[in-house]
Design an enzyme around this catalytic site. Structure first.
Site, PDB file in Angstrom:
ATOM      1  N   HIS A 265       5.209   7.357  30.307  1.00  0.00           N
ATOM      2  CA  HIS A 265       3.787   7.711  30.212  1.00  0.00           C
ATOM      3  C   HIS A 265       3.554   8.433  28.881  1.00  0.00           C
ATOM      4  O   HIS A 265       4.459   9.073  28.343  1.00  0.00           O
ATOM      5  CB  HIS A 265       3.366   8.618  31.370  1.00  0.00           C
ATOM      6  CG  HIS A 265       3.405   7.946  32.700  1.00  0.00           C
ATOM      7  ND1 HIS A 265       2.349   7.217  33.211  1.00  0.00           N
ATOM      8  CD2 HIS A 265       4.384   7.877  33.633  1.00  0.00           C
ATOM      9  CE1 HIS A 265       2.671   6.733  34.393  1.00  0.00           C
ATOM     10  NE2 HIS A 265       3.905   7.119  34.681  1.00  0.00           N
TER      11      HIS A 265
ATOM     12  N   ALA B  22      28.886  15.297  34.494  1.00  0.00           N
ATOM     13  CA  ALA B  22      27.979  15.003  35.605  1.00  0.00           C
ATOM     14  C   ALA B  22      26.714  15.847  35.519  1.00  0.00           C
ATOM     15  O   ALA B  22      26.751  17.027  35.157  1.00  0.00           O
ATOM     16  CB  ALA B  22      28.682  15.260  36.936  1.00  0.00           C
TER      17      ALA B  22
ATOM     18  N   LYS C 219      25.215  19.024  25.332  1.00  0.00           N
ATOM     19  CA  LYS C 219      25.814  19.531  24.094  1.00  0.00           C
ATOM     20  C   LYS C 219      27.330  19.307  24.108  1.00  0.00           C
ATOM     21  O   LYS C 219      27.949  19.226  25.169  1.00  0.00           O
ATOM     22  CB  LYS C 219      25.508  21.021  23.936  1.00  0.00           C
ATOM     23  CG  LYS C 219      24.025  21.331  23.765  1.00  0.00           C
ATOM     24  CD  LYS C 219      23.799  22.819  23.575  1.00  0.00           C
ATOM     25  CE  LYS C 219      22.314  23.119  23.378  1.00  0.00           C
ATOM     26  NZ  LYS C 219      22.054  24.567  23.189  1.00  0.00           N
TER      27      LYS C 219
END
Length: 205
Positions: free
Chosen positions: A131, A178, A198
């Site tokens: 969007h 994860a 990071k």
């Protein structure tokens, strides 16, 4: 000895093998009908959902594995694998020996996934904001959204429930922890994690 345990495992493996045989054949037929380029010896545990718009491209290499059924992976499968082109002329290219579980891939421009990459359960890969960020256009959907190609290199391991956002580039051999949110460039041969994702350490290869 654990006869009940062995009996359960035998029944589970037999059911998995039978289901995999059927879902693989059905998915190949679906791919042919939808004009998806698909290589050889791919395995589908459960039926992957494909959506290809006219003039767009979905290409899958050889020896890939797609886990979509509820019991196909012990980490938990919350949804079928879903691979969709969102606009005409967009592309999704998946290399050889790629594995994924319950992964949602949506491309408005281009998503490329390199050979031997593993994508953990229920992850999301996209190349678009979906969007517009501008209030006046926010309800116009994908047409007004910003899209930038997303590229994932070879031998990448993406941990479960990670999100790879538009314009991301992940280098070869890199591990994404994860639950990470990748929104930029992660170089080759590192471990990276977090939101935003990071670098944690370099891999000693």
């Amino acid at each position: 000895m654990d006869p009940k345990g062995y009996l359960f495992i035998l029944w589970f493996l037999l059911r998995q093998k039978t289901g995999c045989f059927i879902s693989t054949r059905i998915t190949y037929i679906i791919c042919r009908l939808k004009g998806i380029n698909i290589g050889k010896k791919n395995i589908f545990k459960g039926i992957t959902y494909f959506e290809r718009l006219p003039n767009s491209k979905i290409s899958i290499g050889n020896n890939c594995q797609f886990y979509s059924s509820f019991n196909s992976n012990s980490i938990g499968v919350l949804q079928r694998c879903r691979i969709a082109t969102l606009t005409q002329n967009s592309e999704i290219i998946i290399g050889d020996n790629v594995g994924m579980t319950g992964v949602n891939i949506g491309a408005a421009q281009s998503i490329i996934i390199g050979d031997k990459t593993l994508i953990g359960g229920n992850s999301i890969i996209t190349d678009t904001d979906w969007h517009s960020l501008e209030i006046d256009y926010r309800h116009c959907g994908i047409e007004k959204a910003i899209s930038t190609p997303t590229i994932i290199g070879k031998n990448v391991f993406i941990g479960t429930r990670s999100i790879i956002l538009k314009g991301s580039k992940i280098g070869d051999n890199t591990i994404i922890g994860a639950g990470s949110v990748v929104a930029g460039e992660i170089p080759c041969n590192v471990i990276a994690a977090g939101n935003p994702c990071k670098i944690i350490k370099k891999l000693d290869l």
